[in-house]
Structures are given as C-alpha cells and as structure tokens.
Design a protein around this motif. Structure first.
Motif, PDB file in Angstrom:
ATOM      1  N   LEU A   1      -5.838  -3.377   3.120  1.00 24.13           N
ATOM      2  CA  LEU A   1      -6.408  -2.309   2.294  1.00 24.13           C
ATOM      3  C   LEU A   1      -7.822  -1.958   2.754  1.00 24.13           C
ATOM      4  CD1 LEU A   1      -5.727  -0.573  -0.219  1.00 24.13           C
ATOM      5  CD2 LEU A   1      -6.850  -2.327  -1.599  1.00 24.13           C
TER       6      LEU A   1
ATOM      7  N   THR B   1      -3.075  -8.746   2.154  1.00 21.12           N
ATOM      8  CA  THR B   1      -2.931  -7.403   1.599  1.00 21.12           C
ATOM      9  C   THR B   1      -4.288  -6.765   1.347  1.00 21.12           C
ATOM     10  OG1 THR B   1      -0.839  -8.015   0.540  1.00 21.12           O
ATOM     11  CG2 THR B   1      -1.935  -6.045  -0.287  1.00 21.12           C
TER      12      THR B   1
ATOM     13  N   ARG C   1      -5.525   1.465  -5.199  1.00 17.84           N
ATOM     14  CA  ARG C   1      -5.988   0.195  -4.635  1.00 17.84           C
ATOM     15  C   ARG C   1      -5.546  -0.976  -5.508  1.00 17.84           C
ATOM     16  NH1 ARG C   1     -11.206  -0.474  -4.823  1.00 17.84           N
ATOM     17  NH2 ARG C   1     -11.460  -1.676  -2.921  1.00 17.84           N
TER      18      ARG C   1
ATOM     19  N   ILE D   1       0.834  -1.205   0.000  1.00 18.16           N
ATOM     20  CA  ILE D   1       0.000   0.000   0.000  1.00 18.16           C
ATOM     21  C   ILE D   1       0.869   1.255   0.000  1.00 18.16           C
ATOM     22  CG2 ILE D   1      -1.759   1.282   1.296  1.00 18.16           C
ATOM     23  CD1 ILE D   1      -2.717  -1.387   2.407  1.00 18.16           C
TER      24      ILE D   1
ATOM     25  N   ALA E   1      -1.761  -1.480  -5.327  1.00 16.57           N
ATOM     26  CA  ALA E   1      -1.350  -2.082  -4.050  1.00 16.57           C
ATOM     27  C   ALA E   1      -1.533  -3.597  -4.076  1.00 16.57           C
ATOM     28  CB  ALA E   1      -2.156  -1.469  -2.903  1.00 16.57           C
TER      29      ALA E   1
END
Length: 463
Positions: A169, A165, A116, A82, A119
C-alpha cells in the motif's frame, strides 16, 4: 457516523506518504519506480518465517497472474487486498449506494482514506483465512485445532502477511503521489506476467526429464532428433503458444491505438472545433479482469472448503465443478481433451465478459449520460445537436453502447483464444500486461512533454 466515515478515520493509524513539495525529475521518479519494483521482486522471494517449504500449496495460476502473488513468501497476498478494496468501493460509489462525488476534493480524500483501511482489513482477513485453514502446515482432523503449527507461529504469519500488505500500500501511494511513475499495483502485475513469460521461455528443469521453458526444450528436442515434440506440448510452453503470444501482443497494441472520434465545438471560443476520441477498446481489460477475479475466487473457495471440511461436502463439489469448467485451459491439447469443458468455458466467459463490460460502463461513469454531462459542463457542443443533455446523451449512446459490446467481445475473445493456444503468461496476463505497458508509455510521454514545456503544467492545471 457511517461505515465509510469509520474506515476513513481509521486510516489515520496507517502509515502514509506525503506528496513531494516539488515534483522530482522524471529520471529520478523512474529510478524510484525501479527501486520499488526491485523491492517487490525481493519480497516475492523472501519465505514466510514459520512456514514449511515442503508443505506449501501451489498458488492458483489465474489468481497468481491477476494479483501478482508468490506462494509461501511475503507476497502471498500480492495486490489482492488493494485491488479488491478499490473495486468494491468504486462499484458502491458508481451504483450510488455510497453518496460520494469523486469530483469533489473532500469526497475524493475520504474515498482514498477508506480504501486504504479496507485494503488492510481485507489483507488481515485473507491472512487469517490462510492460517486458520492451516494452509502452510499439516494437520490432523480439524485444521483450526489440529494444525502442527503453534498459535505463536500462526499469529506470526498473520502479522507478516498484514505487514506485507501495508508495504505494498505504501509503495502504491509513493508512486501515485508523485515520487514515482504510474502505480505499484499495475507495476507488480506487469512484473508478475513478465516473470511468467520469462519462465515459459527459459525455464530450465533437467530434474523433470523435460524442460518447462520452450527454448531449453527446443534445444533438447533438436539434440534428440525429435523437433516435432517442441511444436505442441500438453500443458507446457510450445511453439504454438509462442506464435500465439507474439500475435496477440501485436494485435492488442494495434487495437489499443484505435479511436472513434466524435466532432465537438466550443461554446466559449466560437469557431473552435475539435474531436473527442473514444477508445475502440472502450472497456479496456476490465471485463477479463473481473471474470478472472470471479473464477480465481471460486478456486480459492474450493481450496478453503477442502481444507475445512474435506472433499465430501456439497460446497466443495459445487466449487470444484465451477473451477473445473470455468478455468482457462493450458494449451491446445488440453483444450481438445474435453470438448464439453471447452464449450462451457467459452460460453461462460463471453456471457460474464459482456455482463461485466456493460456494468462497468454504467458504474464507472463511462455511460452516455455521464459523458454528456461532462461535455456540457466543459462548455462543449456536438455540431448539429441541441445543447440539451438528453439529445447529447442519445447521440453518444449510438457510439458508446455498440463500443461497449464490441470491445467486451474482442477482449474476452482474445483472452479465450490465447489460453486455448497456450499463450505464455496466459490470455488474461497478456491483456493486462499490454494495457499497463501502453499506460506507462503514454504517461512517460506526457511527463517528458511537461518537463520540456513547463508552461503546459499551468494549462493542464498541475500547478
């Protein structure tokens, strides 16, 4: 359709969090923030399925502090994907390599959506790199084909890390969209630094012959009649590091409260005057953060080249030297053992810190030109200066560029001296933690004021 548009459209397949119809109360948001923090701490203790504990390689210390990672757990990647995605996109936008105006709602939505997707993409790439290099399993010959783990296990680990992950997020979106307070990224960094400081203070390790934590070691030293052994230790928490930690925290709190004020006057309301405060630490902790990311990436590349090609190749030797000379020392004794390494470390961090501080001010819209445009568009003047962007920019440059250089030197200097003295949590960790605590304090104070005086929401445009 450009790459940014592709990333933005790709984000529709990623789970998202909607803003609350009505903003919850501050206490409820603090409760949700605490729950998110607890979930992070739990994830940092859940081992990856299919990974052998004995085979896990320890995380690189600086990497662990900056990206809030935990070896061999769901938080192996931490907030790294991120943070990396956000920094890269912000640099591209600031350098005008991507044509976006973040003051426009649509462009801001596209930026967030692309961030987003990027990431998740970085999380997938990092997970693949760890698995293909057989980070978690022994291997014979080539780690790609000679790993002990089956491909089913390896794919399973990639999916676990990618899923983690996505969860991080979602946590970050929850807090930023109004369900909580602040951001999960900052919260997890703070939690990681706090865990490290707690371990440095209270780490109880009788199996090692001496305790890692300062307090247990102090008790052991007193009982053995060797109090001097707690004063300074090689690579372990000691009294010098404790005093240094407390001193630098106090110094940073003081410096972050300092402001340089520029007098202004309103064009709309004649006679109304005020001051625009510029933070004395104008670059905040960005130079140290960026230097830390560069050094930790060198450490990661060294580990990757070692796993893929052994220690005899030129790439490994280059990254090994860079890692050795640029990595922070762990304490006073470690610093004086190799004066050449110490000198290279100090000079390189100062040079890189100044470079990154200047680049960040130019790229992030903090330069005199951008600040002058904001003042003029806001209907504000500086008394005695013509209402001309160039004239205002010239005046602001006298404040901003000296502040950029001075604040970069100060924050890098604090990080360097803190590491040399063996400060708990590392110099970089202390800088990040104090900055985050200061942000949370200001944010909670603002939210309390808004709850006490709801009319302020209209004044600030939050309704």
């Amino acid at each position: 359709m450009g790459f940014l548009d592709f990333l933005a459209k790709l984000s529709v397949f990623i789970p998202t969090v909607n803003k609350p119809v009505r903003k919850p109360s501050l206490y409820r948001r603090l409760l949700i923030t605490a729950i998110v923090l607890i979930l992070y701490l739990v994830m940092a203790e859940i081992p990856l399925y299919g990974v052998k504990t004995a085979q896990q390689q320890s995380q690189i210390y600086l990497y662990q502090v900056i990206f809030a990672t935990s070896t061999g757990t769901l938080m192996e990647l931490g907030i790294g994907p991120i943070v990396t995605a956000g920094l890269i996109l912000q640099i591209l936008v600031g350098a005008k390599l991507i044509n976006l105006d973040l003051s426009q709602t649509e462009d801001r939505k596209k930026f967030t959506a692309a961030q987003r997707s990027l990431a998740i993409l970085f999380g997938l790439i990092e997970a693949l790199a760890f698995v293909l290099a057989s980070r978690y399993w022994p291997y014979v010959g080539n780690p790609l084909t000679g790993s002990e783990a089956s491909w089913a296990i390896r794919i399973g680990v990639v999916l676990q890390l990618t899923f983690a992950t996505v969860l991080v997020l979602i946590f970050d979106e929850m807090l930023q969209k109004g369900w909580g307070v602040g951001s999960a990224v900052s919260l997890f960094i703070l939690a990681g630094v706090a865990k490290t400081i707690f371990w440095d203070l209270f780490g109880y390790t009788p199996q090692l012959g001496q305790h890692v934590g300062f307090i247990p070691n102090l008790i052991q030293s007193i009982s053995n009649g060797k109090l001097s052994s707690a004063l300074i230790r090689n690579g372990l928490p000691d009294l010098v590091g404790l005093v240094g930690t407390a001193s630098f925290i106090v110094l940073l709190v003081y410096l972050q409260g300092m402001r340089v004020e520029i007098p202004i006057a309103s064009q709309t309301y004649r006679g109304v005057r005020g001051r625009v405060p510029l933070q004395f630490i104008y670059v905040t902790n960005i130079p140290v953060l960026l230097v830390g990311i560069v050094v930790s990436n060198f450490q990661v590349f060294r580990a990757a080249t070692q796993a893929l090609a052994g220690t005899g190749n030129i790439a490994y030797k280059v990254f090994d030297k860079l890692t050795y000379y640029l990595s922070p020392p762990r304490g006073l004794l470690a610093s004086i053992e190799d004066p050449v390494k110490l000198a290279v470390f100090v000079v390189s961090w100062f040079v890189l810190g100044l470079l990154f501080g200047y680049l960040w001010v130019e790229i992030a819209g903090l330069n005199p030109r951008e600040q002058a445009d904001r003042l003029i568009k806001g209907g504000l003047d500086i008394p005695g200066i013509r209402r001309n962007p160039k004239a205002v920019e010239s005046l602001l440059a006298r404040y901003i560029y000296p502040l950029t250089i001075l604040s970069s030197i100060i924050v890098v200097g604090i990080a360097i001296v803190a590491d040399i003295l063996g400060a708990y949590g590392s110099g970089t960790g202390i800088l990040l933690a104090v900055g985050i605590i200061n942000q949370y304090y200001a944010l909670i104070a603002k939210e309390r004021a808004l709850e006490a005086y709801p009319i302020l929401r209209r004044v600030l445009g939050e309704e």
